[in-house]
Design an enzyme around this catalytic site. Sequence first.
Site, PDB file in Angstrom:
ATOM      1  N   LYS A 141      12.425  -1.268  84.375  1.00  0.00           N
ATOM      2  CA  LYS A 141      11.905  -2.555  84.896  1.00  0.00           C
ATOM      3  C   LYS A 141      10.956  -2.304  85.652  1.00  0.00           C
ATOM      4  CE  LYS A 141      11.284  -6.735  84.746  1.00  0.00           C
ATOM      5  NZ  LYS A 141      12.394  -7.833  85.083  1.00  0.00           N
TER       6      LYS A 141
ATOM      7  N   LYS B 154       8.082  -9.297  94.845  1.00  0.00           N
ATOM      8  CA  LYS B 154       9.446  -8.376  95.145  1.00  0.00           C
ATOM      9  C   LYS B 154       9.621  -7.381  94.255  1.00  0.00           C
ATOM     10  CE  LYS B 154      12.842  -9.573  93.068  1.00  0.00           C
ATOM     11  NZ  LYS B 154      13.145  -9.270  91.658  1.00  0.00           N
TER      12      LYS B 154
END
Length: 296
Positions: free
Chosen positions: A171, A239
């Site tokens: 990811k 983030k």
Amino acid sequence: MRVGFVGLGIMGWLMAENLVQAGCDLTVHNRTKKKAEEFAEKTGAQLAESPKEVAESSDVVITMLPGPPEVEEVFLGEDGLIEGAGTGALLVDMSTSSPLLARKIAEVARGQGASALDAPVSGGDVGAKEGTLSIMVGGEQEDFERAKSLFEVMGRTITHVGPSGAGQVVKAANQIVVALTIEAVSEALVLGSRGGVSAEKILDVLSGGLAGNRVMEVKREKFLSHAFEPGGKARYHHKDLGIALDTARELGVVLPAAALADQLFAALEAQGRGDLDHSALLALVEEMSGISRREW
């Protein structure tokens, strides 16, 4: 299977809704209780007062949370999932979190006879709504097989990528590519607009050639309208890039372009635009070039 779901944000709501529509007996919890109540009223799902209560009433629990701090709290905190998970329970974190935390959760779960998978997703709110997410899964193969029928409700491309933490590594790689693609498309549109070519024509041409990509397809209307209602929020992507850079530091990998994209997203946040869609990076590149929407 009795299924639990924790985290009913933009993505989580849509994913949980698809599970209900597929016939799952769903128990839900959300930090903002009102949102969970609205979901239960709409879908008939059961409400739980805490993550622990979700785990106590579920065979499989899925989480979709903002980031590592929330993941750690929901799994390992007081009244968390680990406290409520019985022997044989399967805990599936579909948030974008850190590989290190994913491995820690898997180890703690094993210590009490449960199992954990890290299964982050790509595809944004469109993929969540349509059930076409790409799901990258880290953990044991037998646990992946056990959860596969649930993944198939929420996604189209479902891949077991390796042991615990591997899903989060993939990811992080995905988020690097998406961020750099948004930035590249933004630069192309700004260059084209200053050169007198309409953004629509640029996207039409690029989409039909080697530069074609999924980002231009999914984010096309946002690029053209500058209506940056969030699908994937800029602050969450910032983030995610931080996770990628931390992981790179841990592994001794150099990510110079990802570091630049990280700083551009930091600029969006500093300007108070972190809750806009990550495609709002276009507005930042425009402003850096002294270009306004009137030139489109």
